[in-house]
Design an enzyme around this catalytic site. Structure first.
Site, short mmCIF file in Angstrom:
data_model
loop_
_atom_site.label_atom_id
_atom_site.label_comp_id
_atom_site.label_asym_id
_atom_site.label_seq_id
_atom_site.Cartn_x
_atom_site.Cartn_y
_atom_site.Cartn_z
N GLU A 188 -6.52 3.74 -5.69
CA GLU A 188 -7.81 3.91 -5.00
C GLU A 188 -8.34 5.28 -5.39
O GLU A 188 -7.71 6.31 -5.13
CB GLU A 188 -7.60 3.85 -3.49
CG GLU A 188 -8.93 3.89 -2.75
CD GLU A 188 -8.91 4.63 -1.43
OE1 GLU A 188 -9.76 4.34 -0.59
OE2 GLU A 188 -8.04 5.52 -1.24
N ASP B 35 0.86 -1.17 0.00
CA ASP B 35 0.00 0.00 0.00
C ASP B 35 0.90 1.22 0.00
O ASP B 35 1.81 1.32 0.84
CB ASP B 35 -0.86 -0.01 1.27
CG ASP B 35 -2.27 0.43 1.01
OD1 ASP B 35 -2.44 1.52 0.44
OD2 ASP B 35 -3.20 -0.31 1.39
N ASP C 82 -2.97 4.71 -2.37
CA ASP C 82 -4.04 5.24 -1.55
C ASP C 82 -4.49 6.62 -2.04
O ASP C 82 -3.65 7.48 -2.33
CB ASP C 82 -3.50 5.37 -0.11
CG ASP C 82 -4.56 5.70 0.90
OD1 ASP C 82 -5.46 4.87 1.08
OD2 ASP C 82 -4.49 6.77 1.52
N HIS D 203 -11.03 -3.20 3.46
CA HIS D 203 -10.94 -2.79 4.87
C HIS D 203 -11.72 -1.51 5.19
O HIS D 203 -11.74 -1.07 6.33
CB HIS D 203 -9.46 -2.58 5.22
CG HIS D 203 -8.86 -1.47 4.41
ND1 HIS D 203 -8.67 -1.56 3.05
CD2 HIS D 203 -8.48 -0.21 4.75
CE1 HIS D 203 -8.17 -0.42 2.60
NE2 HIS D 203 -8.05 0.40 3.61
N ASP D 204 -12.33 -0.90 4.19
CA ASP D 204 -13.10 0.33 4.41
C ASP D 204 -14.60 0.12 4.27
O ASP D 204 -15.36 1.09 4.26
CB ASP D 204 -12.69 1.41 3.39
CG ASP D 204 -11.30 1.95 3.63
OD1 ASP D 204 -10.84 1.92 4.78
OD2 ASP D 204 -10.67 2.40 2.65
C1 NOJ Z 1 -8.09 5.11 2.10
C2 NOJ Z 1 -7.77 3.92 2.95
O1 NOJ Z 1 -8.27 2.78 2.34
C3 NOJ Z 1 -8.39 4.19 4.30
O2 NOJ Z 1 -8.36 3.07 5.13
C4 NOJ Z 1 -7.67 5.36 4.92
O3 NOJ Z 1 -8.32 5.72 6.12
C5 NOJ Z 1 -7.66 6.58 3.99
N1 NOJ Z 1 -7.42 6.25 2.62
C6 NOJ Z 1 -6.62 7.55 4.41
O4 NOJ Z 1 -5.34 7.07 4.11
#
Ligand code: NOJ
Length: 558
Positions: free
Chosen positions: A263, A97, A201, A328-329
């Site tokens: 992302e 990541d 990210d 994970h989000d």
């Molecule tokens: C996206 C990530 O997937 C998330 O978990 C994170 O809180 C935010 N970006 C900030 O880095």
């Protein structure tokens, strides 16, 4: 063009919650090494590790204080090298990541940056003086932290710094050439070590809008009472972002045989194409949020429309796409899209089959392959992640009753996906012999890897079949994609075709029983469809005409 990363099945590992090898309650790299057999048997060909760098850990590692050290909680650089070597020896690649939008406020660059306006690191971050005695603009931070502003005042130099996420995660200034160079050097260092790519990210947010204007939208509840607007569109896809990614591509990516997945919230296909079209030389594919958009649940008709549009990126525009339903989000996919009670096996396998048979690189989030579900924690103290806690606190402060606040956040909390991996039915699902950093989902007694190995209807075995089909049938990766029954409100039906092989896939997205649509039956009759895989094991000539709750089938046509 054929590429290994198009064919990949990526297994996403949230190290902290995967497997604890030393009993300190935190998952670690040696824990992953011990589970490599499991990952290999699942059929994953790439591992994506969520951040494992040194970090104060306010956002589970997305707040990095040193990009070139492993956080001691996860192990050492030698552990990492061992993991990489052992994964490679099994033919499994590994991607990291890469968080380039912000660092931790404990990163040495920020520590320097805040010392004085003349410090050489000052412009690594985004500093502004007060405007009319207040923050430089009306932006709210995405975590609803504090009273909601995206700006934090710093006493030493009497200026504000920008933090779109936590105040402990200051945004970087990509207009600074020295910072850019430092970042490129750091990325090459990991690639030279042997890593096979990056998940980038928030990559479409690196460049901020010129002049940092106010958001034109009204304040966002509940931080709205303080006047701030949580507007994620402000920093998304701003002018200059494509030039920057092309530069990173030239300086770093194109020098290696690697994959880059970005992302990207706030993109649709029209925007995405400029990131992923091969000849533009930026990145390979993006995670869009159009389907797995927490907390908005799309209808089947909408999902089909979205998949058609994204498929266009592949077929017509020479780009590549991703298929995922959780990470994970997000909440757990079987709980969000399926039915995690009565039809846990059926809906978990239908969702898996749907993703694996759509065009694009497939991403499996740890635990998805055993049908792990959302968790129902009794109080806010059980929650850990910033978004849920920040929003809860702001809601309560603005007068919402605590129970109502908690209930409104439970089903979509990011912690649903972060509970420890459930390996067996021993304490804490066998994740640790110590006290886990986060409470396990109590349903580990029934939902765990060992049980999945034994069960007659096993999500895990079904996933293994899907991944092994992908290795044998290039149609899953490179096949054309044609949807049927676009307006049907329950069924997702499509044809995939590559060289001599044609598949017809039927997925019932809901718990209703449906009869086989005539048009589909005609194709099956004419083309002598034979069932290749299904999640009900008694499909006979008679039962084939009924499509049962969450039923999914792949037919091979002659
Ligand atoms: C996206 C990530 O997937 C998330 O978990 C994170 O809180 C935010 N970006 C900030 O880095």
């Amino acid at each position: 063009m054929k590429k290994w990363w198009k064919e990949a099945v990526v297994y996403q590992i949230y190290t902290k919650s995967f497997y604890d090898s030393n009993g300190d309650g935190i998952g670690d790299l040696r824990g992953i090494v011990q589970k490599l057999d499991y990952i290999q048997k699942l059929g994953a060909t790439v591992i994506w590790l969520n951040p494992i760098y040194q970090s104060p850990d306010v956002d589970n590692g997305y707040d990095i204080s040193d990009y070139q050290s492993i956080d001691p909680r996860y192990g050492t650089l030698d552990d990492f090298k061992e993991l990489l070597e052992k994964a490679h020896a099994r033919g499994i690649r590994l991607i990291m990541d890469m968080v380039l939008n912000h660092t931790s406020d404990e990163h040495k660059w920020f520590q320097e940056s805040k010392k004085s306006k003349g410090n050489p690191y000052r412009d690594y971050y985004i500093w502004r003086p007060a405007k009319n005695g207040k923050e430089p603009n009306n932006w709210g931070n995405y975590f609803y932290e504090g009273r909601g502003s995206a700006w934090e005042f710093d006493e030493t130099t009497q200026e504000y710094y920008l933090h779109n996420y936590s105040k402990k995660m200051p945004d970087l200034n990509w207009g600074n050439p020295n910072m850019k160079e430092d970042m490129c050097r750091m990325m090459r260092w990991w690639l030279d070590l042997g890593v096979d790519g990056f998940r980038m990210d928030a990559v479409n947010r690196l460049v901020k809008p010129k002049g940092l204007p106010d958001s034109p939208n009204p304040p966002t509840p509940p931080v709205g009472i303080y006047g701030y607007v949580v507007d994620r569109t402000m920093c998304a896809n701003c002018p200059g972002i494509h030039e920057l990614l092309h530069e990173l591509n030239q300086e770093v990516f194109q020098k290696y045989d690697m994959m880059v997945v970005g992302e990207t919230g706030n993109v649709d296909t029209a925007i995405a194409i400029d990131y992923v079209k091969e000849e533009r030389e930026e990145i390979n594919m993006v995670f869009h949020f159009e389907i797995a958009k927490n907390p908005v649940l799309k209808t089947v008709v909408e999902i089909k429309e979205i998949e058609r549009r994204w498929n266009h990126v592949v077929m017509e525009q020479n780009g590549w796409i991703t298929q995922y339903l959780s990470n994970h989000d997000t909440p757990r996919q079987v709980s969000f899209f399926g039915n995690d009670k009565e039809y846990r096996y059926e809906s978990a396998t239908m969702l898996g089959l749907l993703m694996h048979t759509h065009p694009g690189t497939v991403y499996i989030y740890q635990g998805e392959e055993i049908g792990m579900t959302n968790v129902d924690f009794p109080s806010i103290e059980y929650y850990n992640e910033k978004y849920t806690v920040g929003k809860y606190e702001t809601m309560v402060e603005s007068g919402v009753d605590p129970e109502t606040a908690l209930n409104s956040l439970k089903h979509t909390s990011r912690d649903n996906d972060r509970t420890p991996m459930q390996w067996d039915d021993s304490d804490n699902g066998g994740f640790t012999t110590g006290t886990p950093w986060m409470h396990s989902n109590p349903n580990y007694v029934d939902i765990n890897v060992v049980r999945e190995e034994e069960r007659e209807h096993s999500v895990l075995r079904f996933y293994r079949t899907l991944t092994s089909l992908r290795k044998e049938h290039p149609v899953m990766v490179y096949g054309d994609y044609h949807q049927m029954l676009e307006d049907d409100e329950d069924l997702i039906v499509y044809l995939r075709q590559y060289e001599k092989e044609t598949w017809l896939v039927i997925c019932n997205f809901y718990g209703n029983e449906r009869s086989m649509p005539q048009k589909v039956q005609e194709i099956l009759d004419q083309e002598h469809g034979t069932l290749l895989l299904g999640n009900y094991d008694d499909v006979t000539n008679e039962t084939a005409e009924q499509i049962r709750p969450y039923e999914a089938r792949i037919y091979q046509l002659s």
